[in-house]
Motif scaffolding. Structure first.
Motif, mmCIF file in Angstrom:
data_model
loop_
_atom_site.group_PDB
_atom_site.id
_atom_site.type_symbol
_atom_site.label_atom_id
_atom_site.label_comp_id
_atom_site.label_asym_id
_atom_site.label_seq_id
_atom_site.Cartn_x
_atom_site.Cartn_y
_atom_site.Cartn_z
ATOM 1 N N GLU A 45 0.839 -1.202 0.000
ATOM 2 C CA GLU A 45 0.000 0.000 0.000
ATOM 3 C C GLU A 45 0.880 1.261 0.000
ATOM 4 O O GLU A 45 0.616 2.211 -0.747
ATOM 5 C CB GLU A 45 -0.927 0.000 1.225
ATOM 6 C CG GLU A 45 -1.775 1.253 1.394
ATOM 7 C CD GLU A 45 -2.777 1.458 0.264
ATOM 8 O OE1 GLU A 45 -3.280 0.457 -0.277
ATOM 9 O OE2 GLU A 45 -3.041 2.639 -0.089
ATOM 10 N N GLU A 46 1.932 1.260 0.805
ATOM 11 C CA GLU A 46 2.806 2.444 0.869
ATOM 12 C C GLU A 46 3.492 2.675 -0.478
ATOM 13 O O GLU A 46 3.603 3.817 -0.938
ATOM 14 C CB GLU A 46 3.843 2.260 1.983
ATOM 15 C CG GLU A 46 4.548 3.541 2.386
ATOM 16 C CD GLU A 46 3.617 4.577 3.015
ATOM 17 O OE1 GLU A 46 2.490 4.214 3.424
ATOM 18 O OE2 GLU A 46 4.013 5.761 3.071
ATOM 19 N N ALA A 47 3.938 1.578 -1.094
ATOM 20 C CA ALA A 47 4.589 1.707 -2.404
ATOM 21 C C ALA A 47 3.617 2.279 -3.437
ATOM 22 O O ALA A 47 3.975 3.162 -4.231
ATOM 23 C CB ALA A 47 5.105 0.341 -2.851
ATOM 24 N N LEU A 48 2.373 1.787 -3.393
ATOM 25 C CA LEU A 48 1.374 2.277 -4.353
ATOM 26 C C LEU A 48 1.090 3.762 -4.136
ATOM 27 O O LEU A 48 0.965 4.534 -5.086
ATOM 28 C CB LEU A 48 0.083 1.459 -4.228
ATOM 29 C CG LEU A 48 0.206 -0.027 -4.592
ATOM 30 C CD1 LEU A 48 -1.095 -0.762 -4.259
ATOM 31 C CD2 LEU A 48 0.568 -0.208 -6.060
ATOM 32 N N PRO A 111 16.059 -0.832 -7.760
ATOM 33 C CA PRO A 111 14.982 -0.007 -7.208
ATOM 34 C C PRO A 111 15.536 1.154 -6.378
ATOM 35 O O PRO A 111 16.661 1.081 -5.878
ATOM 36 C CB PRO A 111 14.219 -0.980 -6.305
ATOM 37 C CG PRO A 111 15.255 -1.968 -5.875
ATOM 38 C CD PRO A 111 16.195 -2.113 -7.042
ATOM 39 N N MET A 112 14.737 2.215 -6.234
ATOM 40 C CA MET A 112 15.113 3.336 -5.363
ATOM 41 C C MET A 112 14.769 3.019 -3.913
ATOM 42 O O MET A 112 15.290 3.655 -2.998
ATOM 43 C CB MET A 112 14.354 4.592 -5.787
ATOM 44 C CG MET A 112 12.832 4.385 -5.766
ATOM 45 S SD MET A 112 11.850 5.827 -6.161
ATOM 46 C CE MET A 112 11.810 6.680 -4.605
ATOM 47 N N LEU A 113 13.887 2.046 -3.758
ATOM 48 C CA LEU A 113 13.388 1.734 -2.420
ATOM 49 C C LEU A 113 12.934 0.283 -2.399
ATOM 50 O O LEU A 113 12.335 -0.191 -3.369
ATOM 51 C CB LEU A 113 12.193 2.648 -2.132
ATOM 52 C CG LEU A 113 11.747 2.966 -0.716
ATOM 53 C CD1 LEU A 113 12.890 3.539 0.112
ATOM 54 C CD2 LEU A 113 10.602 3.973 -0.751
ATOM 55 N N ALA A 114 13.249 -0.397 -1.304
ATOM 56 C CA ALA A 114 12.658 -1.719 -1.076
ATOM 57 C C ALA A 114 11.824 -1.588 0.194
ATOM 58 O O ALA A 114 12.325 -1.134 1.222
ATOM 59 C CB ALA A 114 13.741 -2.773 -0.898
ATOM 60 N N ILE A 115 10.540 -1.939 0.107
ATOM 61 C CA ILE A 115 9.674 -1.854 1.282
ATOM 62 C C ILE A 115 9.238 -3.269 1.643
ATOM 63 O O ILE A 115 8.730 -4.011 0.803
ATOM 64 C CB ILE A 115 8.439 -0.948 1.042
ATOM 65 C CG1 ILE A 115 8.854 0.385 0.409
ATOM 66 C CG2 ILE A 115 7.733 -0.686 2.364
ATOM 67 C CD1 ILE A 115 7.697 1.353 0.203
ATOM 68 N N PRO A 172 19.157 4.832 -2.587
ATOM 69 C CA PRO A 172 18.179 3.794 -2.247
ATOM 70 C C PRO A 172 18.328 3.292 -0.812
ATOM 71 O O PRO A 172 19.389 3.421 -0.209
ATOM 72 C CB PRO A 172 18.483 2.689 -3.252
ATOM 73 C CG PRO A 172 19.891 2.903 -3.669
ATOM 74 C CD PRO A 172 20.160 4.370 -3.563
ATOM 75 N N ALA A 173 17.234 2.684 -0.303
ATOM 76 C CA ALA A 173 17.213 2.249 1.085
ATOM 77 C C ALA A 173 16.147 1.172 1.272
ATOM 78 O O ALA A 173 15.339 0.920 0.373
ATOM 79 C CB ALA A 173 16.905 3.435 1.992
#
Lengths: 249, 317
Positions: A45-48, A111-115, A172-173
């Motif tokens: 949900e946060e990624a979306l 990716p710029m972010l992995a959640i 990225p993080a």
């Protein structure tokens, strides 16, 4: 392309009351409802939402496990993920192995972010996100309750024992989600139809060159010790008397 | 010979009791020497406190201004460097340890065992899974370096006494990354005891009905010197801040006395309190599941019962 990678795990649904098998070799999972791990649903949900706010262009979901995981990947695509990768294996995967698998995908997908969810509600390990961040040599912001992206950094509010902590991290993080980060959306029927046409790639875990030897062996499963029901009291006076007899007040 | 390294948790000046609980867990491992390491900007007071804990044979300090606040990405590389010669590396299963230990384990290419609740040997442990609905016994091969978090509710704090383990300052060669920066913390405890370590805890559920109504609990807690907790339902409803949440997804606690007001007793809440010594439940609903595990139950309206309790406790004192 600005991309967010979300990993999801298929787990026993959180409403199922899990029971230990009579022969103590595991827990009963035959015929029980399986779902996307709730913390992973929050991660997706946060990624979306970040994509909808214009911070990312693509949301990629990944799941490691048996062919059944594709059900949860389809759910993720129906929620709005753009593309899915299923890493196929029948083996039990430890968090360190999962982190290594995710790292190989990160190398490919940049990716710029992995959640990730902060933990899976089956093994309750709470490890994979932190391990991935270490192997990737990038920042981690665990147990997030708020994420704000600005340029190449993110400000993340974390739920810690002392209250709330805010970190600023370079991208990225890796971010892992706590319960209050957001409330995941419901899947609409037309989206389920649309999700069937979205790309879902399947890779054999063995093709990634990662060894899957189990280092921690679960040799016995037991039900937890039960507390014994105590006594019902009639009024506050009886309660205060009872507590005083035990030296508690 | 087992060599165990424990990461101290502290707030810059005081050692958190979770550290002495990790020491108790480590003492369950036979033939072990126990080292505590303190990462801080000024570690001396914390190190002195750690050196008095029974069973600790050595305290290491790593001093750096960047350790004024614990950041996993900064501590983990240094901890991994120090950990090379140890067989077991333990940290508490608090948000501090949960954040730090897996990062360290990955740097060591070591597996992590989360939430040790019982030590059977140096290579065999018990831990809860499925929110505490099952307990699993886990074995690890003797030659494998093991990183673990210790479920603090399962262990008493090792006593502090006349022990005075040597304190040694060490320099880490690991470089500190600049990609993670501490901005700030916010907490509102108003001088009340810490929920995680308090001997008495008073908790409220959805039945409180509003954030204002929680004040009636605060006043009872202050009278008893108790910490304040809340159920997930109360936190989700906005009656209490999230750091007050008790349960599987919040804090797992083991106070001497736990009093639950208007909490029905969802599984995930019960998981967080089942190690409490005495549980008291007050609820309007006589069929509330919390009564099944409470030592003392009282059916009634908490808004009537709390003022009566306050009066009775006052006259009793």
């Amino acid at each position: 392309m600005k991309r967010i990678l979300v990993s999801i795990k298929r787990v026993v649904d959180y409403n199922v009351r899990v029971r230990v098998k009579p022969d103590h070799t595991g827990v009963m999972t035959d015929g029980v409802k399986m779902s996307m791990n709730p913390f992973d649903e929050i991660a997706l949900e946060e990624a979306l939402r970040l994509k909808e706010q214009g911070f990312a262009e693509e949301v990629l979901v990944v799941s490691i496990g048996t062919a059944d995981c594709q059900q949860q990947l389809r759910t993720a695509l129906a929620m709005g993920a753009d593309r899915a990768i299923h890493i196929q294996t029948d083996a039990d995967i430890e968090p360190l192995t999962a982190a290594k698998v995710l790292l190989t995908l990160i190398d490919r997908e940049q990716p710029m972010l992995a959640i990730l969810g902060k933990q899976a509600i089956d093994d309750d390990c709470n490890q994979t996100g932190q391990m991935l961040a270490a192997l990737w040599d990038r920042p981690q912001a665990t147990f997030a309750s708020k994420v704000e992206i600005s340029g190449d950094t993110a400000r993340v509010t974390r739920e810690v024992d002392a209250g709330l902590e805010t970190l600023e991290i370079d991208l990225p993080a890796v971010i892992t989600t706590d319960l209050r980060l957001n409330e995941p959306r419901y899947v609409k029927l037309p989206d389920i139809m649309k999700a069937k046409k979205k790309p879902l790639d399947i890779l054999e875990l063995t093709s990634l060159g990662i060894s899957i030897n189990t280092q921690l062996k679960s040799v016995l499963f037991e039900p937890p010790a039960q507390r014994i029901k105590g006594v019902m009291l009639k009024n506050p006076q009886e309660l205060v008397d009872a507590l005083r007899r035990k030296g508690l007040v | 010979m087992n060599k165990i390294l424990i990461v101290a948790e502290h707030n810059g000046s005081q050692l958190n009791p979770s550290t002495a609980k990790c020491v108790t867990c480590a003492r369950g491992i036979p033939d072990a020497s126990i080292t505590v390491v303190v990462f801080a900007s000024d570690p001396i007071e914390v190190a002195k406190a750690a050196a008095t804990i029974t069973g600790v044979s050595q305290v290491l300090t790593v001093t750096h201004l960047a350790h004024a606040h614990p950041i996993a990405a900064l501590i983990a590389p240094q901890l991994a460097t120090l950990a090379k010669e140890f067989t077991h590396i333990f940290g508490p299963s608090t948000t501090f340890g949960k954040d730090l230990m897996p990062r360290t384990a990955a740097l060591l290419n070591a597996p992590q065992l989360s939430d040790i609740m019982l030590v059977e040997s140096a290579t065999r442990f018990k831990r809860p899974i499925y929110a505490g609905n099952a307990i699993t016994t886990v074995e690890v091969a003797a030659e494998i370096q093991l990183v673990a978090t210790v479920r603090t509710a399962s262990f008493e704090a090792a006593p502090s006494n006349h022990n005075s383990a040597p304190i040694e300052s060490v320099n880490s060669t690991a470089s500190l990354p600049s990609h993670t920066r501490f901005i700030g913390t916010s907490a509102a405890r108003n001088g009340r005891p810490d929920l995680q370590t308090a001997a008495r805890v008073i908790s409220g559920g959805r039945a409180l009905g509003s954030a204002e109504n929680f004040n009636i609990l605060y006043s009872l807690a202050d009278q008893l010197g108790a910490a304040i907790g809340a159920s997930r339902a109360a936190v989700d409803a906005g009656y209490a801040p999230s750091d007050m949440q008790v349960g599987q997804t919040g804090k797992i606690i083991s106070p001497e006395l736990y009093m639950a007001f208007g909490i029905s007793g969802a599984i995930q809440h019960l998981t967080g309190i089942k190690d409490a010594r005495t549980i008291v439940a007050i609820n309007k609903d006589a069929d509330a599941p919390i009564f099944e595990i409470a030592d003392f139950g009282l059916v009634g309206d908490l808004f009537q019962i709390i003022p009566e309790l306050k009066l009775l406790l006052k006259t009793a004192q």
